[in-house]
Structure formats: C-alpha cells, structure tokens
Design an enzyme around this catalytic site. Structure first.
Site, PDB file in Angstrom:
ATOM      1  N   GLU A   1       0.840  -1.210   0.000  1.00 52.37           N
ATOM      2  CA  GLU A   1       0.000   0.000   0.000  1.00 52.37           C
ATOM      3  C   GLU A   1       0.872   1.256   0.000  1.00 52.37           C
ATOM      4  O   GLU A   1       0.599   2.229  -0.709  1.00 52.37           O
ATOM      5  CB  GLU A   1      -0.933  -0.012   1.221  1.00 52.37           C
TER       6      GLU A   1
ATOM      7  N   GLU B   1      -2.891 -10.298   4.152  1.00 53.38           N
ATOM      8  CA  GLU B   1      -3.975  -9.976   5.091  1.00 53.38           C
ATOM      9  C   GLU B   1      -4.938 -11.148   5.278  1.00 53.38           C
ATOM     10  O   GLU B   1      -5.363 -11.447   6.399  1.00 53.38           O
ATOM     11  CB  GLU B   1      -4.759  -8.739   4.613  1.00 53.38           C
TER      12      GLU B   1
END
Ligand code: 1HE
Length: 269
Positions: free
Chosen positions: A122, A142
């Site tokens: 990110e 994740e």
C-alpha cells in the site's frame, strides 16, 4: 524556523538530501523489516505534507535492509488490542500519508527490494514510479492473518492490477515477482542490479523538470482520474493553462524553437 523536512527532526525515517534536490527517504527499522508502526506513519504524514512547499524536487522512497516493508506492525497492533474506532483512526492516518504522497505534487520513486507486502505494498502504491529488482516480491498476506487492508490497497492495488487480481492476492496469498510483476503493473521497472541505483537515476532525471510541471503530473493526474470525463477535460484545460504558460517554461520553448533543445529519438539512436 526549522523546516518540517529537516532530516535531523526524524527518527523512524532516515532522510538524506542530495545536491540535485532529491531526498532519499528510508524506512529505518530493518530489524523489524520496516513494519509500519504509528510513529513511522506520522513521520510520513509530516514529511509529505511539507515536501512540495519546502522545495523537495523528487523523493526516492526506500527501506533499510533486505526488505522494503513488511506492512502493518502486527506486534504493535496485537499489543494495543485496539477498538474498531481506534483502528479506523489508524487507517485514516495511513490514508493521510499515502494521499499526501500520491496527490502532493512531488515525484516519488520507490526503490523496492525483498518483501513489499500488505501495508508495504500500500505504501509503495502511493509512489508514482516503482522500481523492483530480482529479490522483490509482492503479496497481500492480510487474508492469512485474519485481517483486511486499511491503507488503500482496495483503491491503488486494484487500480494497478485490476480488481480480481487484487482479490486473488488477498484471498490466496499469491506472490508476484520478476518480470510478471512488471507486466501486471505492480512496478514500471525491473533491474538486474540494485533498484536503488535505477531509482536514483530516474529521480535525477525528473528533478530537472520544472517544479510546477511536476506538481501537475504528480497531483492533477490522480485528481482527474477521480473525475468524470467532462470534468477531467475541464480541469486539464485549467491546469494546462497554468502550467503551459509559466514563465520558467519560456526558456525551454525558446531552445526548441532555436533548435538547441534535444529532439525526441528512439532508444537505439
Ligand atoms: C514484524 C513484521 C510485521 C517482521 N510487524 N513485526 N505483514 C505480514 O504479514 C508480513 C509479516 N512478515 C513476514 O512475513 C516476514 O517477517 C518477512 C517476509 C517480511 C521477513 O522475513 P524474515 O525471515 O527476514 O524476518 P522475520 O524473522 O520474520 O522477522 C524479523 C523481525 O521483524 C521479527 O522481530 P523480532 O523482534 O522477533 O526479531 C518480526 O517479528 C519482525 N517483523 N514483520 C511486526 N509486519 C492498515 S492495514 C495493513 C494490513 C497489513 O499490512 S497485513 C500484512 C502484515
């Protein structure tokens, strides 16, 4: 008054200023694989909120050690045992940092090595150019960790590689590396040697553009992508009006008219 981009005022980031106006901003927690804790995110917010106005011409964003960034500091998160509202506020600070990067008007080139995973991907997605080397790999772990993204992957990673590839990455933990990662859009360059060397070369090149031109490229394009076609065309005309008539551009235009400026040629000429 101390400038907000003064390297001596940073702890989690190591900042080096080069003669050409390029700042090398390095995540500096290699023993924790540069995992993003609250302190690091706050320093990213501060640096990128002030970089444009304090004359930073370009940034090379790097990670110390063998890995660019291991994403969210999972140990800090586990120990803090946050409430939903607390973690929402953590995510909002991440967005503040990465939006300041993408929309802030200073060209950012990420020099990537080793793991670029979860929040590390990110962070890299907030840069305008990503350079990888043979050691670089991308993943969104994740799904396996029992959590979800919170730093813009749903927006920027799906923008780079498409929604369904992003969903596959987070569902299955799929890792991308090598030329395939470039072909998919996770990076624009792959090097045989160090990604840092190539990133510095690119930064030196873009630092020679006029600051207002770079501001438009590294702010307006992202804003325009959020607009309808009609609004983006209007905004482009306004920005073009401002940038393409800047006094500093006249010298470059004159050099072209006088035939002293370099011409655009294919790479092999
Ligand atoms: C960490 C972290 C971390 C390492 N938070 N401390 N991100 C992940 O799921 C990736 C987690 N990390 C890894 O898979 C591996 O650490 C690496 C592939 C990055 C590197 O492997 P390796 O073998 O070189 O290092 P290591 O032995 O696993 O870790 C070295 C130390 O770094 C160790 O600390 P130590 O005190 O025991 O020495 C690790 O605990 C520490 N470390 N990664 C905290 N991530 C806004 S939402 C965003 C959501 C996400 O980002 S999810 C993705 C999380």
């Amino acid at each position: 008054m101390t400038q907000q981009t003064d390297p001596s005022t940073y702890q989690s980031l190591a900042i080096e200023v080069k003669d050409n106006g390029v700042y090398v901003v390095t995540l500096n927690r290699p023993t924790k694989r540069n995992a993003l804790d609250v302190a690091t995110i706050e320093e990213l917010v501060r640096f990128f909120s002030h970089a444009q106005q304090e004359g930073v011409k370009a940034v090379v964003l790097a990670g110390a050690g063998d890995h660019f960034c291991a994403g969210l500091d999972l140990v800090e998160h586990w120990k803090a045992d946050r409430s939903p509202a607390d973690f929402m506020h953590v995510c909002l600070r991440w967005h503040e940092a990465f939006n300041k990067m993408e929309y802030g008007g200073v060209p950012i080139i990420a020099a990537l090595q080793g793991a670029v995973v979860g929040g590390g991907l990110e962070l890299a997605s907030g840069a305008h150019i990503r350079v990888m080397d043979q050691s670089t790999y991308f993943a969104l772990p994740e799904g396996q960790r029992g959590i979800f993204t919170g730093g813009g992957a749903t927006i920027r990673v799906s923008d780079m590689i498409g929604k369904y590839r992003m969903i596959d990455m987070i569902l299955t933990g799929r890792v991308y590396q090598g030329q395939e990662a470039v072909d998919l859009g996770l990076a624009q360059y792959i090097t045989e040697g160090s990604s840092m060397e190539k990133a510095m070369e690119l930064a030196d090149k873009v630092a020679q553009n006029l600051p207002l031109t770079n501001f438009a490229i590294c702010s307006a394009i992202s804003h325009m992508n959020n607009m309808s076609g009609m609004d983006a065309a209007y905004a482009e005309a306004v920005v073009g009006g401002l940038v393409n008539t800047q006094p500093a551009a006249r010298e470059r235009l004159e050099a072209f008219a006088n035939k002293t400026a370099a011409r655009v040629r294919p790479n092999n000429e």
